[in-house]
Design a protein around this motif. Structure first.
Motif, PDB file in Angstrom:
ATOM      1  N   THR A  33     -56.663-116.880 -19.132  1.00 48.86           N
ATOM      2  CA  THR A  33     -56.339-116.567 -20.362  1.00 48.86           C
ATOM      3  C   THR A  33     -56.167-114.680 -19.506  1.00 48.86           C
ATOM      4  OG1 THR A  33     -55.995-118.048 -21.691  1.00 48.86           O
ATOM      5  CG2 THR A  33     -55.702-115.956 -22.631  1.00 48.86           C
ATOM      6  N   ILE A  34     -55.175-113.643 -19.870  1.00 57.20           N
ATOM      7  CA  ILE A  34     -55.606-112.722 -19.422  1.00 57.20           C
ATOM      8  C   ILE A  34     -56.125-111.904 -20.419  1.00 57.20           C
ATOM      9  CG2 ILE A  34     -54.308-110.151 -19.142  1.00 57.20           C
ATOM     10  CD1 ILE A  34     -52.081-112.151 -17.649  1.00 57.20           C
ATOM     11  N   THR A  35     -57.441-111.430 -20.590  1.00 55.01           N
ATOM     12  CA  THR A  35     -58.186-110.709 -21.775  1.00 55.01           C
ATOM     13  C   THR A  35     -58.230-109.239 -21.434  1.00 55.01           C
ATOM     14  OG1 THR A  35     -60.156-110.743 -19.969  1.00 55.01           O
ATOM     15  CG2 THR A  35     -60.037-112.479 -20.997  1.00 55.01           C
ATOM     16  N   GLU A  36     -57.738-108.686 -20.674  1.00 55.52           N
ATOM     17  CA  GLU A  36     -57.371-107.016 -20.066  1.00 55.52           C
ATOM     18  C   GLU A  36     -56.444-106.270 -18.452  1.00 55.52           C
ATOM     19  OE1 GLU A  36     -60.634-103.642 -20.781  1.00 55.52           O
ATOM     20  OE2 GLU A  36     -61.144-104.982 -19.492  1.00 55.52           O
ATOM     21  N   ILE A  37     -55.894-105.533 -19.118  1.00 61.41           N
ATOM     22  CA  ILE A  37     -55.380-105.094 -17.898  1.00 61.41           C
ATOM     23  C   ILE A  37     -55.669-103.344 -17.821  1.00 61.41           C
ATOM     24  CG2 ILE A  37     -52.900-104.952 -16.589  1.00 61.41           C
ATOM     25  CD1 ILE A  37     -52.341-106.858 -17.746  1.00 61.41           C
ATOM     26  N   VAL A  38     -56.161-103.727 -17.030  1.00 58.67           N
ATOM     27  CA  VAL A  38     -56.533-101.076 -16.701  1.00 58.67           C
ATOM     28  C   VAL A  38     -56.002-101.162 -15.572  1.00 58.67           C
ATOM     29  CG1 VAL A  38     -58.409 -99.603 -16.120  1.00 58.67           C
ATOM     30  CG2 VAL A  38     -58.885-101.700 -17.117  1.00 58.67           C
ATOM     31  N   LYS A  39     -54.458-100.098 -15.451  1.00 51.84           N
ATOM     32  CA  LYS A  39     -53.896 -99.541 -15.320  1.00 51.84           C
ATOM     33  C   LYS A  39     -54.631 -98.683 -14.981  1.00 51.84           C
ATOM     34  CE  LYS A  39     -49.585-101.767 -16.894  1.00 51.84           C
ATOM     35  NZ  LYS A  39     -48.236-101.836 -16.718  1.00 51.84           N
ATOM     36  N   GLY A  40     -53.975 -98.296 -13.252  1.00 53.32           N
ATOM     37  CA  GLY A  40     -54.128 -97.053 -12.118  1.00 53.32           C
ATOM     38  C   GLY A  40     -52.763 -96.806 -11.805  1.00 53.32           C
ATOM     39  N   ALA A  41     -53.306 -95.506 -10.962  1.00 58.22           N
ATOM     40  CA  ALA A  41     -51.818 -94.996 -10.879  1.00 58.22           C
ATOM     41  C   ALA A  41     -51.186 -95.654 -10.025  1.00 58.22           C
ATOM     42  CB  ALA A  41     -52.662 -94.055  -9.420  1.00 58.22           C
ATOM     43  N   THR A  42     -51.553 -96.249  -8.927  1.00 60.71           N
ATOM     44  CA  THR A  42     -50.571 -97.800  -8.060  1.00 60.71           C
ATOM     45  C   THR A  42     -51.625 -98.682  -8.606  1.00 60.71           C
ATOM     46  OG1 THR A  42     -52.195 -97.356  -6.098  1.00 60.71           O
ATOM     47  CG2 THR A  42     -50.486 -95.572  -6.723  1.00 60.71           C
ATOM     48  N   SER A  43     -52.625 -99.208  -8.721  1.00 56.78           N
ATOM     49  CA  SER A  43     -52.764-100.786  -8.997  1.00 56.78           C
ATOM     50  C   SER A  43     -53.313-100.762 -10.067  1.00 56.78           C
ATOM     51  CB  SER A  43     -53.593-101.112  -7.579  1.00 56.78           C
ATOM     52  OG  SER A  43     -55.007-100.222  -7.763  1.00 56.78           O
ATOM     53  N   SER A  44     -52.979-102.282 -11.161  1.00 54.51           N
ATOM     54  CA  SER A  44     -54.128-102.762 -11.922  1.00 54.51           C
ATOM     55  C   SER A  44     -55.035-103.791 -11.184  1.00 54.51           C
ATOM     56  CB  SER A  44     -52.746-103.123 -12.607  1.00 54.51           C
ATOM     57  OG  SER A  44     -52.051-101.960 -12.866  1.00 54.51           O
ATOM     58  N   HIS A  45     -56.256-103.715 -12.215  1.00 56.25           N
ATOM     59  CA  HIS A  45     -57.333-104.435 -12.422  1.00 56.25           C
ATOM     60  C   HIS A  45     -56.924-105.464 -13.463  1.00 56.25           C
ATOM     61  CE1 HIS A  45     -60.433-101.838 -10.306  1.00 56.25           C
ATOM     62  NE2 HIS A  45     -59.432-102.662  -9.018  1.00 56.25           N
ATOM     63  N   VAL A  46     -56.652-107.174 -13.147  1.00 55.47           N
ATOM     64  CA  VAL A  46     -56.022-108.149 -14.420  1.00 55.47           C
ATOM     65  C   VAL A  46     -57.040-109.406 -14.208  1.00 55.47           C
ATOM     66  CG1 VAL A  46     -54.113-109.574 -15.188  1.00 55.47           C
ATOM     67  CG2 VAL A  46     -53.224-107.733 -13.268  1.00 55.47           C
ATOM     68  N   ARG A  47     -58.250-109.300 -15.438  1.00 51.61           N
ATOM     69  CA  ARG A  47     -59.256-110.091 -15.713  1.00 51.61           C
ATOM     70  C   ARG A  47     -58.200-110.850 -16.351  1.00 51.61           C
ATOM     71  NH1 ARG A  47     -63.890-107.347 -15.873  1.00 51.61           N
ATOM     72  NH2 ARG A  47     -64.599-108.827 -17.666  1.00 51.61           N
ATOM     73  N   ILE A  48     -59.390-112.964 -15.597  1.00 52.21           N
ATOM     74  CA  ILE A  48     -58.583-113.737 -16.602  1.00 52.21           C
ATOM     75  C   ILE A  48     -59.661-114.495 -16.675  1.00 52.21           C
ATOM     76  CG2 ILE A  48     -57.316-115.819 -15.957  1.00 52.21           C
ATOM     77  CD1 ILE A  48     -55.109-114.091 -14.151  1.00 52.21           C
ATOM     78  N   ASP A  49     -60.308-115.274 -18.021  1.00 50.78           N
ATOM     79  CA  ASP A  49     -60.994-115.982 -18.327  1.00 50.78           C
ATOM     80  C   ASP A  49     -60.396-117.431 -18.171  1.00 50.78           C
ATOM     81  OD1 ASP A  49     -62.819-117.530 -19.595  1.00 50.78           O
ATOM     82  OD2 ASP A  49     -62.385-116.528 -21.638  1.00 50.78           O
ATOM     83  N   ILE A  50     -61.079-117.892 -17.200  1.00 52.69           N
ATOM     84  CA  ILE A  50     -61.099-118.779 -16.876  1.00 52.69           C
ATOM     85  C   ILE A  50     -61.614-120.594 -17.238  1.00 52.69           C
ATOM     86  CG2 ILE A  50     -60.620-118.490 -14.431  1.00 52.69           C
ATOM     87  CD1 ILE A  50     -62.390-118.563 -13.251  1.00 52.69           C
ATOM     88  N   ASP A  51     -62.173-120.293 -18.932  1.00 56.22           N
ATOM     89  CA  ASP A  51     -62.463-120.987 -19.157  1.00 56.22           C
ATOM     90  C   ASP A  51     -64.241-121.313 -19.073  1.00 56.22           C
ATOM     91  OD1 ASP A  51     -60.300-121.557 -20.334  1.00 56.22           O
ATOM     92  OD2 ASP A  51     -59.363-123.060 -18.917  1.00 56.22           O
ATOM     93  N   GLY A  52     -64.692-121.112 -19.822  1.00 54.57           N
ATOM     94  CA  GLY A  52     -66.763-121.542 -20.021  1.00 54.57           C
ATOM     95  C   GLY A  52     -67.054-120.316 -19.979  1.00 54.57           C
ATOM     96  N   GLY A  53     -65.627-119.107 -19.909  1.00 52.98           N
ATOM     97  CA  GLY A  53     -66.571-117.608 -20.409  1.00 52.98           C
ATOM     98  C   GLY A  53     -66.749-117.066 -18.740  1.00 52.98           C
ATOM     99  N   ALA A  54     -65.907-117.880 -17.842  1.00 56.93           N
ATOM    100  CA  ALA A  54     -65.985-116.831 -16.368  1.00 56.93           C
ATOM    101  C   ALA A  54     -65.021-115.824 -16.532  1.00 56.93           C
ATOM    102  CB  ALA A  54     -66.125-117.905 -16.233  1.00 56.93           C
TER     103      ALA A  54
END
Length: 64
Positions: free
Chosen positions: A7-28
């Motif tokens: 599940t996507i937990t956060e999307i941090v957008k920059g000027a040209t790219s984004s960091h997408v954080r995905i919780d892959i169950d178990g907290g990782a």
């Protein structure tokens, strides 16, 4: 190639790219850096189900 569902937990957008954080169950959390255009095309948003596809010849992690 590994596919990690989660599940996507956060999307941090920059000027040209984004960091997408995905919780892959178990907290990782997996963080992917993708283009802002890809975020829009895939209609990614916090709370949405997604998966990370890992295809790499090597992965390096280090600490002091």
């Amino acid at each position: 190639m590994d596919v990690l569902n989660g599940t996507i937990t956060e999307i941090v957008k920059g000027a040209t790219s984004s960091h997408v954080r995905i919780d892959i169950d178990g907290g990782a959390i997996v963080t992917a850096s993708i283009t802002n255009e890809a975020v829009a095309d895939l209609e990614l948003e916090k709370g949405k189900q997604a998966y990370a596809v890992v295809k790499a010849s090597d992965v390096m992690v280090g600490i002091d």
